[in-house]
Scaffold this motif. Structure first.
Motif, PDB file in Angstrom:
ATOM      1  N   VAL B  93       0.941  -1.058  -0.093  1.00 53.63           N
ATOM      2  CA  VAL B  93      -0.113   0.079  -0.122  1.00 53.63           C
ATOM      3  C   VAL B  93       0.844   1.230   0.004  1.00 53.63           C
ATOM      4  O   VAL B  93       0.541   2.106  -0.998  1.00 53.63           O
ATOM      5  CB  VAL B  93      -0.896  -0.017   1.221  1.00 53.63           C
ATOM      6  N   ALA B 121      -2.518  10.246   4.375  1.00 51.16           N
ATOM      7  CA  ALA B 121      -2.781   9.088   4.848  1.00 51.16           C
ATOM      8  C   ALA B 121      -3.705   9.244   6.332  1.00 51.16           C
ATOM      9  O   ALA B 121      -4.442   8.345   6.441  1.00 51.16           O
ATOM     10  CB  ALA B 121      -1.409   8.452   5.660  1.00 51.16           C
ATOM     11  N   LEU B 126      -5.204   5.688   6.493  1.00 46.77           N
ATOM     12  CA  LEU B 126      -4.485   4.703   5.625  1.00 46.77           C
ATOM     13  C   LEU B 126      -3.538   4.169   6.647  1.00 46.77           C
ATOM     14  O   LEU B 126      -2.875   3.093   6.305  1.00 46.77           O
ATOM     15  CB  LEU B 126      -4.068   5.095   4.514  1.00 46.77           C
ATOM     16  N   GLU B 141     -11.204  -0.367   1.887  1.00 52.46           N
ATOM     17  CA  GLU B 141      -9.853   0.005   2.153  1.00 52.46           C
ATOM     18  C   GLU B 141      -9.245   0.263   0.724  1.00 52.46           C
ATOM     19  O   GLU B 141      -8.593   1.114   0.400  1.00 52.46           O
ATOM     20  CB  GLU B 141      -9.332  -1.337   2.968  1.00 52.46           C
ATOM     21  N   ARG B 144     -10.072   3.455  -0.480  1.00 53.47           N
ATOM     22  CA  ARG B 144      -9.405   4.743  -0.160  1.00 53.47           C
ATOM     23  C   ARG B 144      -8.031   4.687  -0.498  1.00 53.47           C
ATOM     24  O   ARG B 144      -7.454   5.957  -0.784  1.00 53.47           O
ATOM     25  CB  ARG B 144      -9.421   4.570   1.617  1.00 53.47           C
ATOM     26  N   VAL B 145      -7.175   3.587  -0.625  1.00 55.99           N
ATOM     27  CA  VAL B 145      -5.731   3.460  -1.094  1.00 55.99           C
ATOM     28  C   VAL B 145      -5.926   4.440  -2.462  1.00 55.99           C
ATOM     29  O   VAL B 145      -5.079   5.033  -2.792  1.00 55.99           O
ATOM     30  CB  VAL B 145      -5.261   2.184  -0.995  1.00 55.99           C
TER      31      VAL B 145
END
Lengths: 230, 211
Positions: B93, B121, B126, B141, B144-145
Motif C-alpha cells: 500500500v 494518510a 490509511l 480499504e 481509500r488507497v
C-alpha cells in the motif's frame, strides 16, 4: 568418480547453455513483448519465424545457421571482418545453436506471462505520471517475472540437451563444441564406453531436474509475493 | 472555466457527443450504465482517443483535434480513481501511494500547500494499511488507497469513477465524508461519476447527464 575429460564436458555444457541464455534472454523478452502487446504488419510472419526452430528438423536449423553464420555466409563474413569473430566450429557457435533452438520455448513462456499482465494496471500507471518506459519497468516487467524465469529454465534445459543443430553447425570437437549430448553420442560409438555413457546420462538428467525444480521454486516465490486480486 | 468540453467519442457501439462549459469546480456526470460515463473519463485521462472535438480543464487544453493537441496520459496528470481501483498487486500500500508522487528533474511545478503523505494518510485513515498488499484489503480499504494514490500524484484534475460503488451504506457514508474533506482540501477541478443523487447534490456544482 568422473574423469577430467568428463568434467570438461560438463563445464563446457554449462558454459554454452549459460551464455546462450544470457544472450537470448533480452531478444526473447523483446519478441515476447512485441507479440503480446503490439499489432504490426508481418506479425504472423514473425511469430512463425520465431517458432521455426521448434518445428523444422534441428539438422536443418544447423545447416541454415551454417549458411548464414559460416565463414562464407553473409553474417559470418561480416562478423569475421568486423571483429575477427568466427562462430562455426567454435564453442560460441554451439551457444548460438543452443540459443536459437531454445528461443521459441522462451518466447512462448514469456509471451503468456506478459499477456497475463492486466493492461489496465499499465494505464493506471500512465495516469499517475509514468512514461511508457517507466510503466513497463515498474509494472509489466516485475509482473511478468514468473514467465521470464519459467522461460529461462525451459530454455536452459533445452540448451543442455541440444544436439542436432549443434553437431551440424559447430561440429563435434572435443573441448570446444563437444557438449553433453555430443559426448554421449560419441561414447556410444566407442567400444567400452557404456560406463561413461551411464555417468554422463545421469548428469544430464540431474541437470535438467535441478533446473526444473529451481524454476518451480522461483515461480512459486514470485507468485507468493504478488498474489493477484484487486 | 473549470471545464470546457466539446467531445465526440465512441463508447461501446455508439458515438456520443458531450458539450459543457462551466466554472463549477466539481462536475458530476450521471446516467444509466452503458451511457458512456467511464469512456468519457478515459478520454479526459488520455487513455482513449476521442473521435473529434476539444477538451480544456482548468483552462489548460488537454485535447484539441483541430489544433493537433493530444497530451499523453502522463502529461495530463489526471488523478484518476478507477471504479476497479487498479492497485498494483506487487507493491505494498505504501509503495502504491508513493507511485505517482512527483520527483526528479522533470517534476512539474507544484502548489505549495498540497497535502503530503502524512496528511493524506490521516485524512483517509490509511495508517494501519501501509505495509499490506492490495490483495489483503477489503473493497472499502482498497478504495481509500486508490483515492490516496490519485491525490498524492498531485494531479491537475481529479476523475472519480463511482467512488462509492459496491460499499455498504456505513462505509459509503464514511468514504463520502473523506472525499468531501479531500476535495475541499485540494482546489483542483474534479469530475465525479455517480448514480447517487445525494452524493451529486452534496458535492457537485454542475451536472452533465448522459443518456
Amino acid at each position: 568418480m568422473l574423469s577430467p575429460a568428463e568434467w570438461e564436458v560438463i563445464g563446457l555444457s554449462l558454459r554454452v547453455s549459460l551464455v546462450a541464455m544470457a544472450a537470448t534472454l533480452p531478444l526473447a523478452y523483446a519478441l515476447a513483448w512485441l507479440l503480446a502487446r503490439r499489432r504490426f504488419p508481418g506479425k504472423v510472419l514473425l511469430d512463425a519465424l520465431v517458432h521455426l526452430p521448434l518445428v523444422i528438423p534441428p539438422v536443418v536449423t544447423g545447416w541454415l545457421l551454417l549458411l548464414a553464420f559460416g565463414r562464407n555466409g553473409p553474417v559470418g563474413a561480416l562478423l569475421d571482418r568486423a571483429f575477427g569473430l568466427s562462430l562455426a566450429f567454435h564453442w560460441t557457435g554451439a551457444a548460438l545453436a543452443a540459443g536459437v533452438m531454445a528461443l521459441p520455448l522462451m518466447v512462448r513462456a514469456m509471451r503468456l506471462s506478459i499477456e497475463a499482465v492486466d493492461r489496465r494496471l499499465v494505464a493506471a500507471a500512465r495516469t499517475l505520471g509514468a512514461s511508457r518506459w517507466r510503466a513497463f519497468r515498474t509494472i509489466t516487467l516485475p509482473l511478468s517475472l514468473p514467465g521470464i524465469l519459467a522461460g529461462l529454465v525451459l530454455g536452459f534445459a533445452r540448451s543442455v540437451g541440444e544436439f542436432g543443430a549443434t553437431i551440424t553447425f559447430a561440429a563435434n570437437i572435443p573441448g570446444e563444441t563437444r557438449t553433453l549430448p555430443l559426448a554421449i553420442y560419441t561414447l556410444l560409438q566407442t567400444p567400452g564406453g557404456e560406463a561413461a555413457v551411464t555417468r554422463l546420462a545421469l548428469i544430464a538428467v540431474l541437470l535438467s531436474l535441478a533446473a526444473l525444480m529451481a524454476s518451480e521454486w522461483l515461480v512459486r516465490r514470485a507468485a507468493g509475493r504478488q498474489a493477484h486480486v484487486v | 472555466m473549470s471545464f470546457d468540453l466539446a467531445l465526440t467519442y465512441r463508447a461501446g457501439e455508439r458515438e456520443r457527443e458531450v458539450t459543457i462549459a462551466t466554472p463549477a469546480r466539481i462536475l458530476a456526470v450521471t446516467g444509466p450504465s452503458g451511457a458512456g460515463k467511464t469512456s468519457l473519463l478515459d478520454c479526459l485521462a488520455g487513455l482513449r482517443r476521442p473521435l473529434a472535438g476539444r477538451a480544456a480543464i482548468g483552462s489548460r487544453a488537454i485535447f484539441d483535434a483541430g489544433a493537433g493537441i493530444d497530451l499523453p496520459p502522463e502529461g495530463r496528470r489526471a488523478g484518476y480513481v478507477f471504479q476497479d481501483m487498479r492497485l498494483f498487486p506487487h507493491l505494498t500500500v505504501r509503495r502504491n501511494l508513493a507511485y505517482g508522487v512527483p520527483g526528479g528533474r522533470r517534476a512539474p511545478a507544484l502548489p505549495a500547500d498540497w497535502p503530503g503523505f502524512g496528511e493524506v494518510a490521516r485524512l483517509l485513515d490509511l495508517g494501519p494499511l501501509l505495509d499490506r498488499r492490495p490483495a489483503t484489503l477489503s473493497g472499502g480499504e482498497a478504495r481509500r488507497v486508490a483515492i490516496g494514490r490519485a491525490i498524492l500524484s498531485r494531479p491537475a484534475f481529479l476523475l472519480l469513477d463511482e467512488p462509492l460503488a459496491s460499499l455498504d451504506p456505513a462505509r459509503a457514508e464514511r468514504t463520502m465524508a473523506m472525499i468531501e474533506r479531500i476535495v475541499a482540501r485540494v482546489t483542483v477541478p474534479a469530475v465525479l461519476v455517480s448514480h447517487e443523487e445525494r452524493e451529486v447534490e452534496r458535492l457537485a456544482g454542475a451536472v452533465l447527464p448522459l443518456a
